[in-house]
Design a protein around this motif. Structure first.
Motif, PDB file in Angstrom:
ATOM      1  N   MET A  25       0.816  -1.203   0.000  1.00 46.97           N
ATOM      2  CA  MET A  25       0.000   0.000   0.000  1.00 46.97           C
ATOM      3  C   MET A  25       0.860   1.268   0.000  1.00 46.97           C
ATOM      4  O   MET A  25       0.596   2.216  -0.748  1.00 46.97           O
ATOM      5  N   ASP A  26       1.882   1.290   0.850  1.00 44.19           N
ATOM      6  CA  ASP A  26       2.720   2.488   0.981  1.00 44.19           C
ATOM      7  C   ASP A  26       3.381   2.871  -0.338  1.00 44.19           C
ATOM      8  O   ASP A  26       3.555   4.056  -0.636  1.00 44.19           O
ATOM      9  N   TYR A  27       3.768   1.861  -1.114  1.00 45.28           N
ATOM     10  CA  TYR A  27       4.495   2.129  -2.357  1.00 45.28           C
ATOM     11  C   TYR A  27       3.667   1.831  -3.604  1.00 45.28           C
ATOM     12  O   TYR A  27       4.202   1.809  -4.709  1.00 45.28           O
ATOM     13  N   ASN A  28       2.363   1.593  -3.397  1.00 45.64           N
ATOM     14  CA  ASN A  28       1.452   1.342  -4.520  1.00 45.64           C
ATOM     15  C   ASN A  28       2.051   0.300  -5.471  1.00 45.64           C
ATOM     16  O   ASN A  28       2.179   0.534  -6.675  1.00 45.64           O
ATOM     17  N   LEU A 157      30.241   1.440   1.705  1.00 44.53           N
ATOM     18  CA  LEU A 157      31.595   1.058   2.108  1.00 44.53           C
ATOM     19  C   LEU A 157      32.472   0.606   0.948  1.00 44.53           C
ATOM     20  O   LEU A 157      33.692   0.769   0.986  1.00 44.53           O
ATOM     21  N   PHE A 158      31.854   0.032  -0.090  1.00 41.31           N
ATOM     22  CA  PHE A 158      32.651  -0.512  -1.192  1.00 41.31           C
ATOM     23  C   PHE A 158      32.411   0.203  -2.524  1.00 41.31           C
ATOM     24  O   PHE A 158      33.204   0.047  -3.444  1.00 41.31           O
ATOM     25  N   GLY A 159      31.319   0.970  -2.622  1.00 40.35           N
ATOM     26  CA  GLY A 159      31.005   1.617  -3.885  1.00 40.35           C
ATOM     27  C   GLY A 159      31.006   3.128  -3.840  1.00 40.35           C
ATOM     28  O   GLY A 159      30.887   3.780  -4.876  1.00 40.35           O
ATOM     29  N   GLY A 160      31.107   3.693  -2.637  1.00 42.59           N
ATOM     30  CA  GLY A 160      31.122   5.143  -2.526  1.00 42.59           C
ATOM     31  C   GLY A 160      29.815   5.802  -2.906  1.00 42.59           C
ATOM     32  O   GLY A 160      29.792   6.953  -3.343  1.00 42.59           O
ATOM     33  N   LYS A 161      28.690   5.087  -2.727  1.00 39.86           N
ATOM     34  CA  LYS A 161      27.383   5.644  -3.046  1.00 39.86           C
ATOM     35  C   LYS A 161      26.413   5.368  -1.909  1.00 39.86           C
ATOM     36  O   LYS A 161      26.466   4.308  -1.279  1.00 39.86           O
ATOM     37  N   MET A 162      25.545   6.333  -1.634  1.00 43.40           N
ATOM     38  CA  MET A 162      24.472   6.114  -0.680  1.00 43.40           C
ATOM     39  C   MET A 162      23.267   5.615  -1.473  1.00 43.40           C
ATOM     40  O   MET A 162      22.412   6.376  -1.915  1.00 43.40           O
ATOM     41  N   LYS A 163      23.220   4.317  -1.670  1.00 48.89           N
ATOM     42  CA  LYS A 163      22.260   3.687  -2.578  1.00 48.89           C
ATOM     43  C   LYS A 163      21.917   2.305  -2.037  1.00 48.89           C
ATOM     44  O   LYS A 163      22.788   1.601  -1.532  1.00 48.89           O
ATOM     45  N   ALA A 164      20.642   1.946  -2.117  1.00 46.89           N
ATOM     46  CA  ALA A 164      20.228   0.632  -1.618  1.00 46.89           C
ATOM     47  C   ALA A 164      19.282  -0.009  -2.626  1.00 46.89           C
ATOM     48  O   ALA A 164      19.244   0.386  -3.794  1.00 46.89           O
ATOM     49  N   MET A 165      18.540  -1.027  -2.182  1.00 46.76           N
ATOM     50  CA  MET A 165      17.493  -1.631  -3.002  1.00 46.76           C
ATOM     51  C   MET A 165      16.201  -0.860  -2.756  1.00 46.76           C
ATOM     52  O   MET A 165      15.733  -0.804  -1.622  1.00 46.76           O
ATOM     53  N   PRO A 166      15.604  -0.268  -3.769  1.00 47.63           N
ATOM     54  CA  PRO A 166      14.327   0.410  -3.548  1.00 47.63           C
ATOM     55  C   PRO A 166      13.185  -0.596  -3.460  1.00 47.63           C
ATOM     56  O   PRO A 166      13.265  -1.690  -4.020  1.00 47.63           O
ATOM     57  N   PRO A 167      12.116  -0.247  -2.768  1.00 50.79           N
ATOM     58  CA  PRO A 167      10.958  -1.150  -2.701  1.00 50.79           C
ATOM     59  C   PRO A 167      10.303  -1.354  -4.068  1.00 50.79           C
ATOM     60  O   PRO A 167       9.623  -2.350  -4.290  1.00 50.79           O
ATOM     61  N   LYS A 168      10.537  -0.410  -4.984  1.00 46.84           N
ATOM     62  CA  LYS A 168       9.868  -0.437  -6.282  1.00 46.84           C
ATOM     63  C   LYS A 168      10.731   0.302  -7.287  1.00 46.84           C
ATOM     64  O   LYS A 168      11.277   1.367  -6.969  1.00 46.84           O
ATOM     65  N   LEU A 169      10.883  -0.249  -8.481  1.00 48.02           N
ATOM     66  CA  LEU A 169      11.663   0.430  -9.510  1.00 48.02           C
ATOM     67  C   LEU A 169      11.166   0.040 -10.896  1.00 48.02           C
ATOM     68  O   LEU A 169      10.504  -0.983 -11.067  1.00 48.02           O
ATOM     69  N   VAL A 170      11.503   0.855 -11.881  1.00 43.99           N
ATOM     70  CA  VAL A 170      11.174   0.579 -13.274  1.00 43.99           C
ATOM     71  C   VAL A 170      12.414  -0.006 -13.943  1.00 43.99           C
ATOM     72  O   VAL A 170      13.528   0.492 -13.744  1.00 43.99           O
ATOM     73  N   THR A 171      12.238  -1.075 -14.724  1.00 45.38           N
ATOM     74  CA  THR A 171      13.375  -1.703 -15.400  1.00 45.38           C
ATOM     75  C   THR A 171      13.959  -0.755 -16.445  1.00 45.38           C
ATOM     76  O   THR A 171      13.294   0.162 -16.919  1.00 45.38           O
ATOM     77  N   ASP A 172      15.217  -0.989 -16.796  1.00 44.57           N
ATOM     78  CA  ASP A 172      15.924  -0.099 -17.717  1.00 44.57           C
ATOM     79  C   ASP A 172      15.216   0.045 -19.057  1.00 44.57           C
ATOM     80  O   ASP A 172      15.266   1.100 -19.693  1.00 44.57           O
TER      81      ASP A 172
END
Length: 289
Positions: A25-28, A157-172
């Motif tokens: 629900m939160d992320y439709n 720690l290993f990639g120098g990015k503040m990035k995670a797995m999003p709950p929802k994403l659109v494919t490339d």
């Protein structure tokens, strides 16, 4: 086929269903008329994902179709009959896709090197193609809250990015939406549920045995933190939902160069206070030694 469950297991099931439903629900994540391809590896996470989605499908206010999919990567000793039999026993529409990605990975990756990157790319391509062939507009993956937190630290720690797995994403290719309905569920609760349900777990001998993986080290670090300071993983995940760009350092997210006294800033310098302080009268100041 319904599996008999104890009162405690039933309580855990309801809790996980509630957390899964809230994330959806939160992320439709799922809408009326969706066809959701549920990726099932034979591990505890994907079994739990499928169980949650099937339970929610029965009482959801919207109608959606579920198709379970397993990719048989032709790993030596893989019990190819387990998942088809399980899918049949619970009455879920399913597809078994056979593709020898195991041989490709073993041929391309030198002995001792991690195989996850190539394996993931190959697997992802096959999943996307299958979703397109079946007319599925949503692809559900079994990643949970801990996976998302571990990915954050991996990238930091290993990639120098503040990035995670999003709950929802659109494919490339803009063809599908990937969803992670277990985003609010902890790995420990999922593991308890899987044991209680006696799911026919299939181990992954390709990547699961690589103990030197950076992800494994991050997982051990977070487990240690949670033992010493309970609730750390949950706290980090909450932080991922409460980002304050003005208190980081990314010029693309916040205009530091254009910062003036008139610039509205969330929290300002009080963001560094750990708790509210109340003073009465003057604050004593000691002279410098």
């Amino acid at each position: 086929m319904d599996t008999p469950v104890s009162a405690n297991l039933q309580k855990l099931r309801k809790f996980l269903e509630g957390r899964t439903g809230k994330a959806i629900m939160d992320y439709n994540m799922i809408a009326d008329g969706d066809t959701v391809l549920v990726c099932c590896s034979g591990g505890k996470d994907s079994y739990t994902l499928l169980a949650m989605l099937m339970a929610l499908q029965k009482r959801a206010p919207v109608k959606f179709r579920l198709i379970a999919m397993n990719l048989d990567q032709k790993q030596p000793g893989f019990p190819a009959d387990v998942l088809p039999a399980y899918f049949d026993s619970i009455g879920i529409e399913h597809r078994i896709i056979e593709a020898d990605t195991y041989s490709i990975v073993k041929d391309k990756i030198p002995e001792g090197k991690t195989t996850c990157s190539l394996c993931s790319r190959l697997r992802r391509g096959i999943i996307y193609r299958t979703a397109k062939e079946l007319g599925a507009n949503k692809i559900a993956l079994g990643h949970h809250r801990d996976d998302m937190v571990h990915t954050l630290f991996l990238n930091m720690l290993f990639g120098g990015k503040m990035k995670a797995m999003p709950p929802k994403l659109v494919t490339d290719d803009k063809a599908h939406v990937v969803i992670r309905p277990l985003a609010y569920c902890s790995e420990s609760d999922i593991a308890k549920f899987a044991r209680g349900m006696a799911f026919p777990i299939i181990p992954c001998n390709l990547c699961g045995s690589q103990e030197n993986l950076q992800r494994q080290k991050i997982k051990e670090m977070m487990q240690d933190w949670d033992r010493r300071y309970p609730g750390r993983t949950e706290s980090v995940f909450t932080a991922m939902q409460n980002v304050v760009p003005s208190h980081l350092a990314d010029n693309t997210l916040f205009d530091f160069s254009g910062l003036t006294l008139d610039t509205p800033v969330d929290e300002g310098d009080i963001a560094f206070d750990t708790e509210p302080l109340e003073f009465s009268g003057a604050i004593p100041i000691s002279p410098l030694a």
